[in-house]
Scaffold this motif. Structure first.
Motif, mmCIF file in Angstrom:
data_model
loop_
_atom_site.group_PDB
_atom_site.id
_atom_site.type_symbol
_atom_site.label_atom_id
_atom_site.label_comp_id
_atom_site.label_asym_id
_atom_site.label_seq_id
_atom_site.Cartn_x
_atom_site.Cartn_y
_atom_site.Cartn_z
ATOM 1 N N UNK A 99 8.354 -1.546 11.551
ATOM 2 C CA UNK A 99 9.203 -1.396 12.726
ATOM 3 C C UNK A 99 10.642 -1.566 12.243
ATOM 4 N N UNK A 100 11.192 -0.518 11.653
ATOM 5 C CA UNK A 100 12.531 -0.564 11.072
ATOM 6 C C UNK A 100 13.542 0.011 12.046
ATOM 7 N N UNK A 101 14.606 -0.737 12.288
ATOM 8 C CA UNK A 101 15.656 -0.313 13.216
ATOM 9 C C UNK A 101 17.001 -0.408 12.517
ATOM 10 N N UNK A 102 17.896 0.491 12.891
ATOM 11 C CA UNK A 102 19.250 0.474 12.343
ATOM 12 C C UNK A 102 20.107 -0.568 13.038
ATOM 13 N N UNK A 103 21.034 -1.126 12.304
ATOM 14 C CA UNK A 103 22.099 -1.943 12.886
ATOM 15 C C UNK A 103 23.336 -1.746 12.018
ATOM 16 N N UNK A 104 24.488 -1.748 12.682
ATOM 17 C CA UNK A 104 25.738 -1.438 11.990
ATOM 18 C C UNK A 104 26.823 -2.399 12.448
ATOM 19 N N UNK A 105 27.565 -2.946 11.499
ATOM 20 C CA UNK A 105 28.747 -3.743 11.793
ATOM 21 C C UNK A 105 29.975 -2.973 11.326
ATOM 22 N N UNK A 106 31.039 -2.997 12.114
ATOM 23 C CA UNK A 106 32.253 -2.254 11.778
ATOM 24 C C UNK A 106 33.488 -3.108 12.027
ATOM 25 N N UNK A 107 34.470 -2.936 11.159
ATOM 26 C CA UNK A 107 35.804 -3.461 11.381
ATOM 27 C C UNK A 107 36.721 -2.260 11.523
ATOM 28 N N UNK A 108 37.628 -2.302 12.483
ATOM 29 C CA UNK A 108 38.501 -1.157 12.714
ATOM 30 C C UNK A 108 39.973 -1.570 12.691
ATOM 31 N N UNK A 109 40.779 -0.621 12.293
ATOM 32 C CA UNK A 109 42.227 -0.749 12.343
ATOM 33 C C UNK A 109 42.737 0.539 12.987
ATOM 34 N N UNK A 110 43.384 0.404 14.128
ATOM 35 C CA UNK A 110 43.860 1.576 14.856
ATOM 36 C C UNK A 110 45.368 1.618 14.941
ATOM 37 N N UNK A 111 45.877 2.833 14.831
ATOM 38 C CA UNK A 111 47.333 3.045 14.952
ATOM 39 C C UNK A 111 47.570 4.171 15.952
ATOM 40 N N UNK A 112 48.373 3.906 16.958
ATOM 41 C CA UNK A 112 48.727 4.905 17.967
ATOM 42 C C UNK A 112 50.089 5.491 17.651
ATOM 43 N N UNK A 113 50.175 6.798 17.752
ATOM 44 C CA UNK A 113 51.489 7.427 17.515
ATOM 45 C C UNK A 113 51.781 8.457 18.568
#
Length: 98
Positions: free
Chosen positions: A84-98
């Motif tokens: 019973x294998x399931x995906x999981x994902x952790x993310x760090x984001x850096x956003x810039x608005x222009x």
């Protein structure tokens, strides 16, 4: 095992304050290819993966934002009944608005 997906998140973002935000929503993953592990080929994996993402964001300035997100998968990615294998994902984001 290596699985390659295109993930399509649909997230709602709520601003608790002017700088702090909370986001959540579903994510659909479409399998592009899979190999490795004990399964012989990409036909041994399910084509679609469904998950739920949630995260936090902090607006540093009007143009710069940091964030962290975690997506937990609900779908067993294999077509076997032994795992019973399931995906999981952790993310760090850096956003810039222009």
């Amino acid at each position: 095992m290596k699985l390659n997906y295109i993930n399509l998140p649909v997230l709602a973002k709520f601003y608790a304050t002017d700088a702090f935000s909370i986001e959540t929503g579903p994510q659909l993953g479409i399998l592009l290819s899979g190999k490795g592990g004990y399964l012989p080929n990409s036909r041994s994996y399910r084509t679609l993966d469904f998950g739920l993402g949630f995260g936090l964001g902090y607006k540093i300035t009007d143009k710069l934002e940091l964030g962290v997100r975690y997506t937990i998968g609900f779908t067993d990615v294999t077509k076997t009944n032994t795992e019973n294998l399931k995906n999981s994902v952790g993310q760090f984001t850096l956003g810039y608005s222009f």
